[in-house]
Design a protein around this motif. Structure first.
Motif, short mmCIF file in Angstrom:
data_model
loop_
_atom_site.label_atom_id
_atom_site.label_comp_id
_atom_site.label_asym_id
_atom_site.label_seq_id
_atom_site.Cartn_x
_atom_site.Cartn_y
_atom_site.Cartn_z
N THR A 88 0.41 -1.22 -0.08
CA THR A 88 -0.18 0.15 0.25
C THR A 88 0.66 1.17 0.02
OG1 THR A 88 -1.67 -1.18 1.39
CG2 THR A 88 -1.70 1.00 1.60
N VAL A 89 0.42 2.44 -0.86
CA VAL A 89 1.00 3.46 -0.80
C VAL A 89 0.64 5.11 -0.24
CG1 VAL A 89 2.57 4.85 -2.62
CG2 VAL A 89 2.36 2.23 -3.06
N GLY A 125 -6.67 -4.75 -9.75
CA GLY A 125 -6.20 -3.81 -10.52
C GLY A 125 -5.88 -3.17 -8.85
N THR A 126 -6.35 -1.66 -9.38
CA THR A 126 -5.26 -0.21 -7.86
C THR A 126 -6.58 0.31 -8.04
OG1 THR A 126 -3.09 -0.44 -8.59
CG2 THR A 126 -3.71 0.93 -8.03
N LEU A 127 -7.10 0.30 -6.77
CA LEU A 127 -7.11 1.31 -6.59
C LEU A 127 -6.67 2.53 -5.61
CD1 LEU A 127 -10.98 2.45 -5.43
CD2 LEU A 127 -10.57 1.42 -3.45
N PHE A 128 -6.89 3.83 -6.36
CA PHE A 128 -6.56 5.14 -6.04
C PHE A 128 -7.23 6.37 -5.55
CE2 PHE A 128 -5.46 10.07 -7.22
CZ PHE A 128 -4.39 9.74 -6.69
N ILE A 129 -6.76 6.21 -4.33
CA ILE A 129 -8.52 7.43 -3.16
C ILE A 129 -7.63 8.49 -3.30
CG2 ILE A 129 -9.52 7.15 -0.62
CD1 ILE A 129 -8.97 4.24 -0.59
N VAL A 185 -4.04 -0.87 -2.75
CA VAL A 185 -4.48 0.91 -2.56
C VAL A 185 -3.58 1.49 -2.59
CG1 VAL A 185 -5.76 2.11 -0.92
CG2 VAL A 185 -6.62 -0.20 -1.40
N VAL A 186 -3.61 3.24 -3.65
CA VAL A 186 -2.94 3.98 -4.03
C VAL A 186 -3.14 5.30 -2.75
CG1 VAL A 186 -1.40 5.44 -4.87
CG2 VAL A 186 -1.42 2.78 -5.24
N ALA A 187 -3.56 5.51 -1.37
CA ALA A 187 -3.99 7.12 -0.92
C ALA A 187 -2.97 7.70 -1.73
CB ALA A 187 -3.89 6.83 -0.42
N PHE A 236 -7.92 12.22 12.04
CA PHE A 236 -8.32 11.14 11.35
C PHE A 236 -7.20 10.05 11.72
CE2 PHE A 236 -5.36 8.60 8.06
CZ PHE A 236 -6.38 9.20 6.95
N ARG A 237 -7.69 8.70 11.62
CA ARG A 237 -7.12 7.64 12.59
C ARG A 237 -5.96 6.95 12.57
NH1 ARG A 237 -11.71 3.80 13.98
NH2 ARG A 237 -10.28 2.65 14.29
N GLU A 238 -5.03 7.23 13.60
CA GLU A 238 -3.23 6.49 13.52
C GLU A 238 -3.40 5.60 13.50
OE1 GLU A 238 -0.36 7.16 16.63
OE2 GLU A 238 -2.21 7.41 17.44
N ASP A 239 -4.57 4.55 12.96
CA ASP A 239 -4.16 2.98 12.65
C ASP A 239 -4.54 3.29 11.12
OD1 ASP A 239 -6.63 3.45 13.23
OD2 ASP A 239 -7.33 2.13 14.24
N LEU A 240 -4.97 3.92 10.98
CA LEU A 240 -5.24 3.75 9.27
C LEU A 240 -4.00 4.37 8.88
CD1 LEU A 240 -6.92 3.12 6.93
CD2 LEU A 240 -8.31 5.46 7.35
N PHE A 241 -3.71 5.06 9.40
CA PHE A 241 -2.36 6.21 8.94
C PHE A 241 -0.37 5.38 8.97
CE2 PHE A 241 1.42 7.83 10.01
CZ PHE A 241 1.48 8.91 8.37
N TYR A 242 -1.16 4.12 9.55
CA TYR A 242 -0.16 3.26 9.51
C TYR A 242 -0.44 2.17 8.19
CZ TYR A 242 2.23 5.54 12.98
OH TYR A 242 2.53 6.90 13.75
N ARG A 243 -1.77 2.05 7.94
CA ARG A 243 -1.89 0.98 7.54
C ARG A 243 -1.57 1.76 5.94
NH1 ARG A 243 -2.07 -4.57 6.77
NH2 ARG A 243 -3.60 -4.47 9.17
N LEU A 244 -2.20 2.83 6.18
CA LEU A 244 -1.80 3.12 4.44
C LEU A 244 -0.48 3.94 3.52
CD1 LEU A 244 -4.78 5.57 4.28
CD2 LEU A 244 -4.86 3.27 2.96
N ASN A 245 0.58 3.62 5.45
CA ASN A 245 2.05 4.90 4.91
C ASN A 245 2.56 3.68 4.42
OD1 ASN A 245 3.34 7.02 4.78
ND2 ASN A 245 3.91 6.68 6.60
N VAL A 246 2.50 2.34 4.06
CA VAL A 246 3.68 1.09 4.64
C VAL A 246 4.82 1.79 3.63
CG1 VAL A 246 3.67 -1.06 3.32
CG2 VAL A 246 1.92 -0.54 4.20
N VAL A 247 4.41 2.78 2.35
CA VAL A 247 5.65 2.96 1.53
C VAL A 247 5.14 4.23 1.07
CG1 VAL A 247 6.90 2.81 -0.84
CG2 VAL A 247 5.57 1.05 0.10
N PRO A 248 5.96 5.07 1.83
CA PRO A 248 5.71 6.32 1.68
C PRO A 248 6.02 7.25 0.24
CG PRO A 248 6.79 6.51 3.31
CD PRO A 248 6.60 5.05 2.38
N ILE A 249 5.55 8.19 -0.39
CA ILE A 249 6.19 8.51 -1.53
C ILE A 249 5.43 10.36 -1.24
CG2 ILE A 249 6.32 9.11 -3.91
CD1 ILE A 249 5.98 6.48 -4.29
N ARG A 250 6.76 10.94 -1.09
CA ARG A 250 6.73 12.68 -1.21
C ARG A 250 6.58 13.54 -2.78
NH1 ARG A 250 9.75 17.61 -0.42
NH2 ARG A 250 8.03 19.47 0.43
#
Length: 479
Positions: free
Chosen positions: A186-187, A257-261, A299-301, A316-330
Motif C-alpha cells: 500500500t502506498v 487492479g489498483t484503487l486510487f483514493i 490501494v494507493v492513497a 484522522f485515525r492513527e491506525d489507518l495512517f500506518y496501514r496506508l503509509n506502508v510506502v510513503p512517496i512525497r
C-alpha cells in the motif's frame, strides 16, 4: 420453448441460430449425453466448442488453450466445478465461467458467483436460456479483450515517460516507484495540490504486475460523506432512499487492479474505520448487506494534508495512517525543483502542438520568465500557463510578454493573496476552469473527448465542471 434433454435419443431437431461472432467454448460435464447435447446446441449457434469429460481434463486443456467461456458442471467426482472455476481464474482471468448443476440451490449459486463465476444455470435448462447466457458472457469477454488491447496505449499515456523531471527529488520519486511497483504494498502519496499525485499513482499501476487490470480513481473531496461509503463499497437494493437497484462499489470495480483514493484526508472517522477494516481483511460489505465480498485490490492513497497533524487533532485515525503509509512517496512542489520547469514546459508545449498541429516554440526569455515564478498551483498551473501562452501567442515564438502571471499581493506568502486576496485553492480553481474551458472549445463541448484529452475520468470531469459552473455536451454519470 424446448428444454435440453439428458438423453441424446430424445434430442429434438435443433434450429440453427446464426451468431455474428462465435466464441471458443469449453463444455465440462461427466454426463456424456448432457455434455454432447449442450455442445451440439452451441456449435449450431456458430460457436467453436470443445468437450471435457471431467474436471481434470478441463484443467489440462486450460493449461494449453484459451477459451472465451467455460460451461462446467458443478458436481463432478474428484475435481468438481469449483476447482475448474478456481483454475480458470488463475490460468485465464478473462475467461468467463458459467456453472451448471442439477442441484440448483440458492446456496450453490451464491457460492459459485461469490468465487467469481459469471453466471449460474440449473439443469434442465432451456435452449434459448443457454444461448442468452453464453452470449452475454461472450460480450463481457470481448469488452475485457478490448481493455487489454488498449493497455499499451494506457501505458504510453500514463506510464513513467510522462512523469517528467530530472531534479534529484524527482529522480528519488521515480526510483521509489520502480522499486515498489512489482509489490502489492500500500502506498501513500503526499504533496500539494497540482503536483501530479494521480499521475504518479497511474505510473505506479501501469508498471506493476496489475498494469493490465483496472485503475479506478476516486476523489473523496468530490463526494459527500453520506455517499462515499456507497461509492467505494457498493450498496444493496433499497439500502437507502434512491437505491433502486444493487450496485457494485469502486473496490469491486478495481478487483485485480489498483484503487486510487485521492484526498483521503477529507474523510470522516466513521468512514475511516470501515476503510481500515477493508484493508485489513481484504473484504468489503456493501451498504445494506451483511455478507462480505472478497476483493483483491492494491490501494494507493493520496493527500495534500499533513495527516500527522490531523491525527493530533483527532481528525484522522492513527491506525489507518500506518496501514496506508506502508510506502510513503512525497512529491515536492514545483518551486523546490525549478530545474524541472523547462522540461515540463517543453513537454506540455509538445502535447499542445500534437493536438493542434502547430509548431510553437518557447524563446529563452519566456523560459527565464517561467523560472522566476513560484508556481503556487504547481505542475497543473504550469500546464495551464503553457496552454494559455501557446493559444494567445500571435506568432510561432512564445515570448516573455506572452507569459502573463496574476500578480500576488506584496508580502503575501506563496499561494496566498493571489489577485487581491485569493487563496491557493482559488488560484488552482481558476487554473482548472481555464484549462477545462479551453479543452471544451477544442472538443466542441464533447465531454468524452475532453476527459480523454485531459487524462481524467468522465465522472471526475463532470464533477469538476459542476463545481466550476461549466457546461458541455454529454450526459452526467448515471443519466
Amino acid at each position: 420453448m424446448a428444454e435440453i434433454p439428458t438423453d441424446m435419443s430424445a434430442a429434438p431437431e435443433l434450429e440453427v441460430r446464426p451468431e455474428p461472432s462465435g466464441g471458443k467454448i469449453l463444455v465440462v460435464d461427466d454426463q456424456k449425453n448432457m455434455r454432447a447435447t449442450t455442445a451440439i446446441l452451441l456449435r449450431q449457434a456458430g460457436h467453436t466448442v470443445q468437450e471435457a469429460e471431467d474436471g481434470a481434463t478441463a484443467i489440462q486443456r486450460l493449461q494449453h488453450e484459451t477459451f472465451d467461456v467455460i460451461l462446467t458442471d458443478l458436481r463432478m467426482p474428484t475435481i468438481d466445478g469449483m476447482e475448474v472455476l478456481k483454475s480458470a481464474h488463475q490460468l485465464a482471468p478473462d475467461t468467463q465461467v458459467i456453472v451448471m448443476t442439477a442441484y440448483g440451490t440458492i446456496e450453490s449459486a451464491v457460492e459459485a458467483i461469490r468465487r467469481g463465476a459469471y453466471d449460474f444455470l440449473a439443469k434442465p435448462f432451456k435452449e434459448d436460456e443457454v444461448l442468452l447466457r453464453v452470449g452475454k458472457a461472450l460480450e463481457k469477454r470481448r469488452l475485457l479483450g478490448e481493455v487489454s488491447l488498449f493497455a499499451e496505449d494506457f501505458r504510453k499515456r500514463y506510464g513513467l515517460e510522462h512523469v517528467v523531471g530530472r531534479s534529484a527529488a524527482m529522480r528519488e520519486v521515480l526510483d521509489r516507484v520502480l522499486r515498489i511497483a512489482p509489490t502489492d504494498a500500500t502506498v501513500l502519496i503526499t504533496g500539494e495540490s497540482g503536483v501530479g499525485k494521480e499521475l504518479v499513482a497511474r505510473a505506479l499501476h501501469v508498471t506493476s504486475r496489475r498494469g493490465d487490470r483496472p485503475f479506478v480513481p476516486v476523489n473523496c473531496a468530490a463526494i459527500t460523506e453520506t455517499l462515499l461509503e456507497s461509492e467505494l463499497f457498493g450498496h444493496a437494493k433499497g439500502a437507502f432512499t434512491g437505491a433502486t437497484r444493487a450496485r457494485r462499489g469502486m473496490f469491486e470495480e478495481a478487483n485485480g487492479g489498483t484503487l486510487f483514493i485521492d484526498e483521503i484526508g477529507e474523510t470522516a472517522p466513521g468512514f475511516q474505520a470501515k476503510l481500515l477494516r477493508a484493508l485489513q481483511e481484504g473484504e468489503i460489505r456493501r451498504v445494506g448487506e451483511s455478507t462480505p465480498v472478497q476483493v483483491n485490490v492494491r490501494v494507493v492513497a493520496a493527500t495534500n494534508q499533513d495527516l500527522r497533524k490531523a491525527i493530533a487533532e483527532k481528525r484522522f485515525r492513527e491506525d489507518l495512517f500506518y496501514r496506508l503509509n506502508v510506502v510513503p512517496i512525497r512529491i515536492p512542489p514545483l518551486r523546490e525543483r525549478r530545474e524541472d520547469i523547462p522540461l515540463l514546459a517543453a513537454h506540455f508545449l509538445r502535447r499542445f502542438n500534437q493536438r493542434t498541429g502547430g509548431d510553437k516554440v518557447l524563446t529563452p526569455e519566456a523560459t527565464a520568465r517561467l523560472l522566476e515564478h513560484d508556481w503556487p498551483g504547481n505542475v497543473r498551473e504550469l500546464e495551464n500557463m503553457i496552454e494559455q501562452a501557446a493559444a494567445l501567442s500571435p506568432s510561432r515564438e512564445i515570448r516573455a510578454a506572452d507569459v502573463a502571471f496574476e500578480q500576488p499581493v506584496a508580502g503575501a506568502p506563496v499561494g496566498e493573496g493571489i489577485e487581491g486576496g485569493a487563496t491557493l485553492a482559488q488560484a488552482v480553481e481558476d487554473a482548472e476552469r481555464r484549462t477545462i474551458t479551453a479543452a471544451l472549445t477544442r472538443c466542441s463541448g464533447d465531454l468524452g473527448r475532453v476527459a480523454r484529452e485531459l487524462g481524467i475520468s468522465g465522472t471526475t470531469l463532470w464533477r469538476k465542471m459542476k463545481r466550476l459552473g461549466l457546461e458541455g455536451r454529454g450526459a452526467a454519470p448515471g443519466e
